[in-house]
Design an enzyme around this catalytic site. Structure first.
Site, PDB file in Angstrom:
ATOM      1  N   GLU A 184      20.108 -80.027  61.773  1.00 54.00           N
ATOM      2  CA  GLU A 184      19.675 -80.735  60.562  1.00 54.00           C
ATOM      3  C   GLU A 184      18.157 -80.880  60.469  1.00 54.00           C
ATOM      4  O   GLU A 184      17.639 -81.991  60.584  1.00 54.00           O
ATOM      5  CB  GLU A 184      20.299 -82.135  60.543  1.00 54.00           C
ATOM      6  CG  GLU A 184      21.796 -82.123  60.602  1.00 54.00           C
ATOM      7  CD  GLU A 184      22.402 -83.509  60.750  1.00 54.00           C
ATOM      8  OE1 GLU A 184      23.433 -83.761  60.113  1.00 54.00           O
ATOM      9  OE2 GLU A 184      21.842 -84.331  61.499  1.00 54.00           O
ATOM     10  N   GLY A 242      14.663 -81.596  59.004  1.00 56.96           N
ATOM     11  CA  GLY A 242      14.126 -82.304  57.834  1.00 56.96           C
ATOM     12  C   GLY A 242      12.636 -82.051  57.758  1.00 56.96           C
ATOM     13  O   GLY A 242      12.147 -81.239  56.977  1.00 56.96           O
ATOM     14  N   ARG A 243      11.903 -82.723  58.661  1.00 57.95           N
ATOM     15  CA  ARG A 243      10.447 -82.627  58.723  1.00 57.95           C
ATOM     16  C   ARG A 243       9.942 -81.181  58.682  1.00 57.95           C
ATOM     17  O   ARG A 243       9.047 -80.851  57.912  1.00 57.95           O
ATOM     18  CB  ARG A 243      10.000 -83.274  60.039  1.00 57.95           C
ATOM     19  CG  ARG A 243       8.505 -83.335  60.235  1.00 57.95           C
ATOM     20  CD  ARG A 243       8.190 -83.707  61.699  1.00 57.95           C
ATOM     21  NE  ARG A 243       8.872 -84.911  62.133  1.00 57.95           N
ATOM     22  CZ  ARG A 243       8.388 -86.141  61.988  1.00 57.95           C
ATOM     23  NH1 ARG A 243       7.222 -86.328  61.434  1.00 57.95           N
ATOM     24  NH2 ARG A 243       9.074 -87.180  62.415  1.00 57.95           N
ATOM     25  N   TYR A 291       3.303 -95.917  63.087  1.00 54.06           N
ATOM     26  CA  TYR A 291       3.417 -95.210  64.365  1.00 54.06           C
ATOM     27  C   TYR A 291       2.085 -94.675  64.895  1.00 54.06           C
ATOM     28  O   TYR A 291       2.076 -93.910  65.857  1.00 54.06           O
ATOM     29  CB  TYR A 291       4.308 -93.958  64.227  1.00 54.06           C
ATOM     30  CG  TYR A 291       5.588 -94.063  63.468  1.00 54.06           C
ATOM     31  CD1 TYR A 291       6.663 -94.799  63.972  1.00 54.06           C
ATOM     32  CD2 TYR A 291       5.764 -93.357  62.277  1.00 54.06           C
ATOM     33  CE1 TYR A 291       7.869 -94.837  63.285  1.00 54.06           C
ATOM     34  CE2 TYR A 291       6.972 -93.395  61.590  1.00 54.06           C
ATOM     35  CZ  TYR A 291       8.011 -94.134  62.097  1.00 54.06           C
ATOM     36  OH  TYR A 291       9.195 -94.165  61.432  1.00 54.06           O
ATOM     37  N   CYS A 300      -4.639-104.942  50.560  1.00 58.47           N
ATOM     38  CA  CYS A 300      -5.181-106.134  51.199  1.00 58.47           C
ATOM     39  C   CYS A 300      -4.500-106.328  52.532  1.00 58.47           C
ATOM     40  O   CYS A 300      -3.595-107.170  52.680  1.00 58.47           O
ATOM     41  CB  CYS A 300      -4.971-107.337  50.301  1.00 58.47           C
ATOM     42  SG  CYS A 300      -6.143-107.329  48.972  1.00 58.47           S
ATOM     43  N   GLU A 301      -4.909-105.516  53.505  1.00 55.57           N
ATOM     44  CA  GLU A 301      -4.236-105.456  54.794  1.00 55.57           C
ATOM     45  C   GLU A 301      -5.171-104.661  55.703  1.00 55.57           C
ATOM     46  O   GLU A 301      -5.415-103.477  55.439  1.00 55.57           O
ATOM     47  CB  GLU A 301      -2.917-104.694  54.569  1.00 55.57           C
ATOM     48  CG  GLU A 301      -1.987-104.607  55.720  1.00 55.57           C
ATOM     49  CD  GLU A 301      -1.119-105.852  55.863  1.00 55.57           C
ATOM     50  OE1 GLU A 301      -0.715-106.443  54.841  1.00 55.57           O
ATOM     51  OE2 GLU A 301      -0.880-106.223  57.007  1.00 55.57           O
ATOM     52  N   TYR A 338       8.386 -87.608  55.131  1.00 55.40           N
ATOM     53  CA  TYR A 338       8.243 -89.018  55.481  1.00 55.40           C
ATOM     54  C   TYR A 338       6.988 -89.663  54.885  1.00 55.40           C
ATOM     55  O   TYR A 338       6.368 -90.529  55.492  1.00 55.40           O
ATOM     56  CB  TYR A 338       8.282 -89.206  57.017  1.00 55.40           C
ATOM     57  CG  TYR A 338       9.546 -88.631  57.628  1.00 55.40           C
ATOM     58  CD1 TYR A 338      10.786 -89.218  57.367  1.00 55.40           C
ATOM     59  CD2 TYR A 338       9.522 -87.486  58.413  1.00 55.40           C
ATOM     60  CE1 TYR A 338      11.955 -88.675  57.888  1.00 55.40           C
ATOM     61  CE2 TYR A 338      10.687 -86.941  58.945  1.00 55.40           C
ATOM     62  CZ  TYR A 338      11.897 -87.540  58.675  1.00 55.40           C
ATOM     63  OH  TYR A 338      13.053 -87.013  59.188  1.00 55.40           O
TER      64      TYR A 338
HETATM   65  C1  LIG Z   1      16.039 -88.000  61.037  1.00 52.90           C
HETATM   66  C2  LIG Z   1      17.246 -87.197  61.216  1.00 52.90           C
HETATM   67  C3  LIG Z   1      17.217 -85.812  61.000  1.00 52.90           C
HETATM   68  C4  LIG Z   1      15.956 -85.070  60.653  1.00 52.90           C
HETATM   69  O1  LIG Z   1      15.013 -85.121  61.664  1.00 52.90           O
HETATM   70  P1  LIG Z   1      13.641 -84.279  61.507  1.00 52.90           P
HETATM   71  O2  LIG Z   1      12.843 -84.732  62.662  1.00 52.90           O
HETATM   72  O3  LIG Z   1      13.048 -84.663  60.210  1.00 52.90           O
HETATM   73  O4  LIG Z   1      14.003 -82.836  61.562  1.00 52.90           O
HETATM   74  C5  LIG Z   1      18.384 -85.115  61.117  1.00 52.90           C
HETATM   75  N1  LIG Z   1      19.556 -85.735  61.426  1.00 52.90           N
HETATM   76  C6  LIG Z   1      19.624 -87.069  61.639  1.00 52.90           C
HETATM   77  C7  LIG Z   1      20.919 -87.677  61.959  1.00 52.90           C
HETATM   78  C8  LIG Z   1      18.484 -87.843  61.550  1.00 52.90           C
HETATM   79  O5  LIG Z   1      18.559 -89.155  61.774  1.00 52.90           O
END
Ligand SMILES: *Cc1c(COP(=O)(O)O)cnc(C)c1O
Length: 432
Positions: free
Chosen positions: A291, A293-294, A335, A362-363, A391
Site C-alpha cells: 500500500e 502512499g507517500r 515531527y 500565532c504560534e 501528508y
Molecule cells: C500510512 C499507511 C500506509 C501508507 O504509508 P506510506 O508511508 O505513505 O507509504 C499504508 N497502509 C497503512 C495501513 C497505513 O497506515
C-alpha cells in the site's frame, strides 16, 4: 533537476514545477498553493503496477494509501491507472465513492471504526474491510448479519518489528494501537474468532510496519514473520490465507541528505525473498499486496509561498516569514520533518542566506525549517517547499481561520485547479 524530475530551473533562474515557471504559477493561482505534477504521479503508479506484477505475481496490484493525499480528482487518476485504494475513514470512503472509484477495489482500514463507519462501508460495497481487533470483528459480524451482507475481511496483525524510523510513525511493534500481536498469541485467537463468524469471509492478513523506510530489511522481516504466521495458522486451523497485504512505507527523498531509492530493485529483492520463504514454510504464495502512499505522490508535489517579512534577530538568527505554514504543512511542527526549501525567484543564486522559515500563525512553533540556507530573499519573492505531495494537504487545518490552499494539477505543461482555494466564507460556513 533538483532532487526529482518534477523540479528544475529555467533560463530566468526561476524554479519550474512540471516544466512550468513557479513565479508565473504563483502569479496566476495565488499563494500559498499546492502544485501536483500528475504525470509524475502516473509514472509512480505505473512503476509500482509493473514491478508488483513482475516480482510479486501476476495478480498483485498496488493499493494507493489515500491518507497521503486525498481528493476526488486524485481518486479518478488512481482508478484510471487501475490501482486499488486504501481508505482509513468514512470521509475518505465518501470521497472515493463520489469520484466514482470502484468500491470493490477499496481496502477499509482504521484502528477504531465506529458502527456507523462499518455500516457505511457495507452500504457502499467496500471490497475488503481490514478488521483491527476482536471487538470490531464481533461488531462487524453483527452489523453484516442485520444488513444481510457477507463482507470479505482481512485481519490486521502486528508483526512486532521496529523499522528503525521515527517513533511516531512506527506502527508494527507490539505495543501499538493497531492490530493484534503475534508475539502475545492474540493474533491466533483473532483468526479463530474470525473463522467462527457467520457473516464474514476471511481472505487473509494485513500488516504495516511504518513509513519513510529506505531499505527492504523491515519489509523482509515483516514478510518472514507474516508468512510463518500464515503457515502456523494453516497447521492450527487448516485455513490458508489468500491475501497477504504488507502495508505501505517506501521512503521518499526529501533533501539531499536522504538516500536515492531504486524502487524496482527493492521490489525485485523483496519478491525473491518472499518466494524463498513460501518454499521454506511450504505454503502457496498468497496474493501479495502493498500500500504505497507517500512514494506515489510526495515527489510530484511542491508548495509555493510569497515571502513576507525578513527579520534578523541581532546575535541570533534570520527569520524568513511566508504566507503559509503549519496550516498547510504541519510536519515540521509535528515531527521536525526536513524539507528542501528554496527561493524560487532566485533559484540560480547562491544559497548563502542562513535562515529559519516561519509561517504566519500565532504560534512560535509554526516553522517550516530551521538551519537552512537560501538565496537572500526579498519581500515578494516566491519561496518553494519541494516534495510536499504527501501528508501536507491531507493534514492541513484551518488554524487561525486560515483558508486551506488550493491544489493545482500540472500535466503536459498545462496547469488547472483540482481543489479550489477555500474562502473566508467557507471557513465560517458551518458556524450557526
Ligand atoms: C500510512 C499507511 C500506509 C501508507 O504509508 P506510506 O508511508 O505513505 O507509504 C499504508 N497502509 C497503512 C495501513 C497505513 O497506515
Amino acid at each position: 533537476m533538483i532532487l526529482h524530475p518534477t523540479y528544475d530551473i529555467n533560463d530566468q533562474g526561476h524554479l519550474t514545477i512540471g516544466g512550468l515557471d513557479s513565479v508565473l504559477l504563483a502569479g496566476e493561482f495565488g499563494t500559498p498553493a499546492y502544485f501536483l505534477d500528475t504525470d509524475a504521479v502516473r509514472n509512480m503508479c505505473r512503476l509500482y503496477k509493473r514491478c508488483f506484477a513482475k516480482y510479486f505475481g501476476e495478480n498483485s496490484i498496488p493499493v494507493y494509501a489515500g491518507k497521503a493525499l486525498c481528493y476526488k480528482g486524485l481518486y479518478s487518476l488512481i482508478a484510471e491507472e487501475g490501482l486499488c485504494a486504501d481508505c482509513v475513514s468514512s470521509g475518505e470512503l465518501y470521497t472515493a465513492n463520489a469520484a466514482g472509484f470502484p468500491m470493490d477495489k477499496v481496502f477499509f482500514h482504521g484502528n477504531n471504526k465506529t458502527d456507523s463507519d462499518l455500516r457505511y462501508a457495507l452500504e457502499v460495497g467496500v471490497g475488503h474491510i481490514v478488521v483491527d481487533g476482536i471487538d470490531e470483528l464481533l461488531a462487524l459480524d453483527g452489523i453484516a448479519g442485520e444488513m444481510g451482507k457477507n463482507p470479505t475481511i482481512l485481519l490486521r496483525i502486528t508483526p512486532g518489528i521496529d523499522p528503525h524510523t521515527h517513533q511516531k510513525i512506527v506502527t508494527g511493534n507490539v505495543d501499538s494501537k493497531f492490530g493484534m500481536a503475534i508475539l502475545t498469541g492474540q493474533a491466533f485467537e483473532f483468526v479463530k474468532a474470525a473463522l467462527e463468524c457467520n457473516n464474514l469471509t476471511l481472505d487473509g492478513f494485513h500488516c504495516h510496519v511504518g513509513s519513510q523506510i529506505f531499505d527492504i530489511d523491515p519489509f523482509t522481516e515483516a514478510c518472514d514473520i507474516m508468512l510463518a504466521f500464515v503457515a502456523k495458522v494453516k497447521g492450527l486451523y487448516g485455513y490458508e490465507a489468500k491475501i497477504l497485504n504488507i502495508g505501505g512505507g517506501f521512503g521518499v527523498r526529501y533533501t539531499e541528505d536522504d538516500p536515492q531509492i531504486d524502487y524496482e530493485a527493492n521490489i525485485r529483492a523483496l519478491g525473491e525473498e518472499i518466494d524463498k520463504m513460501c518454499a521454506e514454510y511450504k505454503i502457496d504464495k498468497p496474493m501479495l499486496l502493498m500500500e504505497p502512499g507517500r512514494s506515489i505522490v510526495a515527489a510530484a508535489g511542491a508548495t509555493l509561498y510569497t515571502c513576507g517579512t525578513v527579520k534578523s534577530v541581532t546575535g541570533f538568527r534570520n527569520y524568513v516569514s511566508v504566507d503559509g505554514g503549519m496550516p498547510d504543512n504541519p510536519r515540521y511542527t509535528l515531527y521536525q520533518s526536513k524539507y528542501t526549501i528554496l527561493n524560487a525567484t532566485r533559484a540560480n543564486a547562491p544559497a548563502d542566506f542562513p535562515c529559519t522559515v516561519s509561517g504566519r500563525c500565532c504560534e512560535s512553533g509554526d516553522l517550516l525549517a530551521e538551519g537552512i540556507s537560501m538565496a537572500t530573499p526579498k519581500r515578494g519573492d516566491i519561496i518553494a517547499t519541494l516534495v510536499t505531495g504527501a501528508y501536507n494537504y491531507s493534514m492541513a487545518s484551518n488554524y487561525n481561520r486560515i483558508p486551506r490552499a488550493p491544489i493545482i494539477e500540472i500535466s503536459g505543461g498545462v496547469a488547472k485547479v483540482a481543489v479550489r482555494r477555500e474562502t473566508f466564507a467557507d471557513v465560517a460556513s458551518l458556524d450557526i
